[in-house]
Design an enzyme around this catalytic site. Structure first.
Site, PDB file in Angstrom:
ATOM      1  N   ASN A 179     -35.075  14.439  18.621  1.00 31.90           N
ATOM      2  CA  ASN A 179     -35.964  13.847  17.603  1.00 31.90           C
ATOM      3  C   ASN A 179     -36.314  12.390  17.879  1.00 31.90           C
ATOM      4  O   ASN A 179     -37.448  11.978  17.662  1.00 31.90           O
ATOM      5  CB  ASN A 179     -35.394  14.056  16.194  1.00 31.90           C
ATOM      6  CG  ASN A 179     -34.066  13.384  15.994  1.00 31.90           C
ATOM      7  OD1 ASN A 179     -33.235  13.345  16.895  1.00 31.90           O
ATOM      8  ND2 ASN A 179     -33.858  12.835  14.822  1.00 31.90           N
TER       9      ASN A 179
ATOM     10  N   CYS B 147     -32.649  12.368  11.285  1.00 30.64           N
ATOM     11  CA  CYS B 147     -31.458  12.824  10.575  1.00 30.64           C
ATOM     12  C   CYS B 147     -31.325  12.163   9.216  1.00 30.64           C
ATOM     13  O   CYS B 147     -30.705  12.706   8.313  1.00 30.64           O
ATOM     14  CB  CYS B 147     -30.222  12.535  11.409  1.00 30.64           C
ATOM     15  SG  CYS B 147     -30.119  10.802  11.910  1.00 30.64           S
TER      16      CYS B 147
ATOM     17  N   GLU C 163     -20.188   4.734  14.892  1.00 30.67           N
ATOM     18  CA  GLU C 163     -20.601   3.893  16.018  1.00 30.67           C
ATOM     19  C   GLU C 163     -21.414   2.741  15.454  1.00 30.67           C
ATOM     20  O   GLU C 163     -21.732   2.715  14.276  1.00 30.67           O
ATOM     21  CB  GLU C 163     -21.385   4.715  17.052  1.00 30.67           C
ATOM     22  CG  GLU C 163     -20.525   5.803  17.696  1.00 30.67           C
ATOM     23  CD  GLU C 163     -21.156   6.457  18.922  1.00 30.67           C
ATOM     24  OE1 GLU C 163     -21.806   5.758  19.708  1.00 30.67           O
ATOM     25  OE2 GLU C 163     -20.985   7.678  19.071  1.00 30.67           O
TER      26      GLU C 163
ATOM     27  N   GLU D   3     -22.317  12.628  15.450  1.00 31.19           N
ATOM     28  CA  GLU D   3     -23.367  12.226  14.499  1.00 31.19           C
ATOM     29  C   GLU D   3     -24.224  13.466  14.272  1.00 31.19           C
ATOM     30  O   GLU D   3     -24.982  13.872  15.158  1.00 31.19           O
ATOM     31  CB  GLU D   3     -24.166  11.055  15.060  1.00 31.19           C
ATOM     32  CG  GLU D   3     -23.254   9.837  15.305  1.00 31.19           C
ATOM     33  CD  GLU D   3     -23.959   8.621  15.888  1.00 31.19           C
ATOM     34  OE1 GLU D   3     -23.497   7.508  15.631  1.00 31.19           O
ATOM     35  OE2 GLU D   3     -24.957   8.780  16.610  1.00 31.19           O
TER      36      GLU D   3
HETATM   37  P1  NAD Z   1     -28.819  20.611  18.594  1.00 31.45           P
HETATM   38  O1  NAD Z   1     -27.482  20.580  17.969  1.00 31.45           O
HETATM   39  O2  NAD Z   1     -29.528  21.881  18.723  1.00 31.45           O
HETATM   40  O3  NAD Z   1     -28.754  19.991  20.061  1.00 31.45           O
HETATM   41  C1  NAD Z   1     -28.210  18.708  20.329  1.00 31.45           C
HETATM   42  C2  NAD Z   1     -27.825  18.634  21.789  1.00 31.45           C
HETATM   43  O4  NAD Z   1     -26.719  19.503  22.040  1.00 31.45           O
HETATM   44  C3  NAD Z   1     -28.921  19.050  22.748  1.00 31.45           C
HETATM   45  O5  NAD Z   1     -28.909  18.212  23.881  1.00 31.45           O
HETATM   46  C4  NAD Z   1     -28.469  20.449  23.133  1.00 31.45           C
HETATM   47  O6  NAD Z   1     -28.978  20.882  24.373  1.00 31.45           O
HETATM   48  C5  NAD Z   1     -26.981  20.274  23.184  1.00 31.45           C
HETATM   49  N1  NAD Z   1     -26.194  21.521  23.127  1.00 31.45           N
HETATM   50  C6  NAD Z   1     -26.531  22.686  22.549  1.00 31.45           C
HETATM   51  N2  NAD Z   1     -25.527  23.576  22.683  1.00 31.45           N
HETATM   52  C7  NAD Z   1     -24.544  22.945  23.353  1.00 31.45           C
HETATM   53  C8  NAD Z   1     -23.237  23.340  23.808  1.00 31.45           C
HETATM   54  N3  NAD Z   1     -22.757  24.554  23.569  1.00 31.45           N
HETATM   55  N4  NAD Z   1     -22.496  22.426  24.467  1.00 31.45           N
HETATM   56  C9  NAD Z   1     -22.948  21.188  24.689  1.00 31.45           C
HETATM   57  N5  NAD Z   1     -24.177  20.768  24.292  1.00 31.45           N
HETATM   58  C10 NAD Z   1     -24.962  21.640  23.637  1.00 31.45           C
HETATM   59  O7  NAD Z   1     -29.678  19.560  17.754  1.00 31.45           O
HETATM   60  P2  NAD Z   1     -31.242  19.291  17.880  1.00 31.45           P
HETATM   61  O8  NAD Z   1     -31.970  20.421  17.264  1.00 31.45           O
HETATM   62  O9  NAD Z   1     -31.558  18.858  19.258  1.00 31.45           O
HETATM   63  O10 NAD Z   1     -31.377  17.993  16.938  1.00 31.45           O
HETATM   64  C11 NAD Z   1     -31.597  18.017  15.570  1.00 31.45           C
HETATM   65  C12 NAD Z   1     -30.312  17.828  14.819  1.00 31.45           C
HETATM   66  O11 NAD Z   1     -29.718  16.583  15.168  1.00 31.45           O
HETATM   67  C13 NAD Z   1     -30.482  17.765  13.318  1.00 31.45           C
HETATM   68  O12 NAD Z   1     -29.462  18.503  12.714  1.00 31.45           O
HETATM   69  C14 NAD Z   1     -30.321  16.289  12.990  1.00 31.45           C
HETATM   70  O13 NAD Z   1     -29.896  15.998  11.682  1.00 31.45           O
HETATM   71  C15 NAD Z   1     -29.311  15.884  13.997  1.00 31.45           C
HETATM   72  N6  NAD Z   1     -29.346  14.442  14.211  1.00 31.45           N
HETATM   73  C16 NAD Z   1     -28.318  13.669  13.747  1.00 31.45           C
HETATM   74  C17 NAD Z   1     -28.345  12.289  13.920  1.00 31.45           C
HETATM   75  C18 NAD Z   1     -27.258  11.412  13.417  1.00 31.45           C
HETATM   76  O14 NAD Z   1     -27.216  10.251  13.827  1.00 31.45           O
HETATM   77  N7  NAD Z   1     -26.385  11.865  12.557  1.00 31.45           N
HETATM   78  C19 NAD Z   1     -29.435  11.718  14.580  1.00 31.45           C
HETATM   79  C20 NAD Z   1     -30.460  12.533  15.033  1.00 31.45           C
HETATM   80  C21 NAD Z   1     -30.400  13.895  14.858  1.00 31.45           C
END
Ligand code: NAD
Length: 487
Positions: A156, A289, A468, A255
């Site tokens: 995102n 997020c 963090e 996060e």
């Molecule tokens: P996601 O969880 O689908 O993917 C995040 C990352 O994890 C990607 O790089 C993905 O390829 C990787 N991944 C997936 N499966 C994995 C595995 N088994 N092992 C290791 N890595 C793996 O999330 P997304 O759809 O890319 O992002 C959106 C989400 O992120 C939303 O839920 C949002 O709220 C959250 N988000 C949180 C913050 C925060 O600071 N709290 C910030 C931005 C986004």
């Protein structure tokens, strides 16, 4: 072929792609291909981790002054290559060019500068202990880098969220192996070039591409050569990653997702509040997020807020990222849009009234292949509805009325998540009181998304583990050894 490969970066060089192991990324605005990504296999992950281990030892022994000077040069170099980063981010995400400039790439520069300053200024504490028998002990803690940190980030705010972790990790003397999202692989890959240009030794920053369970990300988090994992993404993936890390008991920072509330009291300035609410619901097409998906409004101004916000939603301009008038881009992918559409259908089944939006917009032939969605607002739902309990991650929110302050706090905190909250009020004491009562990592009053990078950042409940930012980053990316000397 004329295909543009997005490559892995290991031990100071881009890796020649294996034509058998590619996947495509698409421009979410148009559906056109951006490039073909080389998916790292287990052997390449192994090479990256071993390179990072080797390089990390030397990097950890490099004086802080030199490490932080290098980060400042990296910031300068991103500034020089600013438009390249903007173009890469826009192609991957479809977000309006102005947003990529003002937020994503600008913050990447700030991340490098801020964490260079924080780490350069950090000291070590020591103290004397007087024992009853007259002996004196000198105690101090030596903070040492963790070693090799796995950095996994979402799509995102790709470069912003990556550098938020990579800058402090490197400043503290760690080597990193980075796994960007499969949807947005470009800027992490480009950053390798910049870091090499400013003299980062080979092996200290590595990039691996891949997606899903049983692939590069998982080879990385389960690799015995990893000393810590920092992850930003969804709560479901975070929970899965936690299980993969658990057997080796490594420090983790998570996060994760949110289902963030805004609480609007009836004493507010309507125009200012509507502008702020509109930003907090619709910024980055709701794909931050920290975005608000639940809006609790004191009953006396419920209709004013509902009507005013719907009007602002209708005033958003969806369109080409290159068009300066565009305020709102597409969702990241068709798969993600399908998910948001399922929530739109669920809201209607749950008896929601749609104030505005609710479907797929008509944007003309050039954008017909993009994953567009209308900004959408609902009333008529309660906290019992799934639509108000699960993170949707789109330009959508539900408005719910309340009467008293206590009721508002109860409604806002009635969630499994705990990432962010916003309180809108002109009553000074109420603002502090309610903001402090929120079970959330960050609680704003009369603003949204303003971030002081020295403050701790993270979430409660399903929204994550750890903090963090500022000293919290220093603590996560280092581990102390307490030395105790009898004098
Ligand atoms: P996601 O969880 O689908 O993917 C995040 C990352 O994890 C990607 O790089 C993905 O390829 C990787 N991944 C997936 N499966 C994995 C595995 N088994 N092992 C290791 N890595 C793996 O999330 P997304 O759809 O890319 O992002 C959106 C989400 O992120 C939303 O839920 C949002 O709220 C959250 N988000 C949180 C913050 C925060 O600071 N709290 C910030 C931005 C986004």
């Amino acid at each position: 072929s004329s295909e543009r490969w997005i490559r892995n970066y290991v031990d100071g060089g881009y890796v020649d792609p294996d034509p058998e192991r590619g996947f495509d990324t698409l421009d979410p605005a148009t559906g056109a291909p951006v490039g073909r990504v080389h998916e790292a296999d287990a052997a390449l992950v192994d090479r990256a981790v071993l390179a990072a281990r080797r390089a990390g030892e030397r990097w950890a022994a490099t004086p802080v002054r030199e490490r932080t000077a290098l980060l400042r040069r990296a910031a300068d170099r991103i500034a020089e290559r600013f438009e390249e980063f903007v173009a890469a981010e826009v192609a991957d995400t479809g977000k309006p060019v102005a947003q990529a400039r003002e937020l994503d790439v600008a913050r990447a520069i700030t991340n490098f500068r801020t964490f260079a300053d924080i780490v350069a200024a950090a000291g070590q504490e020591s103290f004397l202990t007087e024992l009853p028998d007259g002996r004196t002990l000198l105690n101090y803690a030596l903070r040492k880098p963790l070693g090799v940190v796995a950095v996994i980030v979402p799509w995102n705010l790709p470069l912003l969220l990556l550098t938020w972790k990579v800058a402090p990790a490197l400043a503290c003397g760690n080597a990193v192996v980075v796994k960007p999202s499969e949807e947005t692989p470009s800027t992490a890959t480009l950053l390798a070039e910049v870091l090499a240009e400013v003299g980062l030794p080979a092996g200290v920053y590595n990039v691996l591409h891949g997606f899903g369970a049983g692939s590069a990300g998982e080879f990385l988090t389960t690799h015995p050569g990893i000393d810590g994992v920092t992850f930003t993404g969804s709560s479901a993936t975070g929970a899965h990653v936690m299980r993969t890390v658990a057997p080796r008991v490594r420090p983790v920072s998570f996060e994760l997702g949110g289902k963030n509330a805004a609480v609007v009291f009836d004493d507010v300035d309507l125009g200012e509040t509507l502008d702020g609410l509109s930003r907090s619901v619709f910024a980055n097409t709701g794909q931050v997020c920290l975005c608000t998906e639940r809006i609790y409004v004191q009953r006396g101004i419920f209709a004013d807020i509902a009507d005013g916000l719907a009007e602002r939603a209708r005033g958003l301009r969806l369109g080409s990222p290159q068009d300066a008038a565009t305020t709102t881009g597409p969702l990241i992918s068709h798969a993600h849009r399908d998910k948001v559409l399922r929530y739109l259908a669920l809201a209607e089944q749950s008896g929601a009234k749609v104030l505005t939006g609710g479907g797929i917009p008509e944007l003309g032939p050039d954008l017909a292949g993009g994953s567009w969605i209308e900004p959408t607002l609902w009333t008529g739902l309660t906290n019992a509805d799934r639509v108000l309990r699960e993170e949707i991650f789109g330009p959508v929110a539900a408005l719910v009325p309340f009467d008293t302050e206590d009721e508002a706090i109860g409604l806002a905190n009635d969630t499994d998540y705990g990432l962010a909250a916003v309180v809108w009020t002109n009553d000074l004491r109420r603002g502090h009181r309610v903001a402090g009562a929120m079970r959330a990592g960050i609680s704003w009053v009369n603003t949204w998304f303003a971030r002081e990078l020295r403050s701790p950042f993270g979430g409660a409940g399903l929204s994550g583990i750890g903090r963090e930012g500022g000293e919290s980053s220093l603590h996560f990316y280092t581990e102390p050894t307490n030395v105790c000397v009898q004098l």
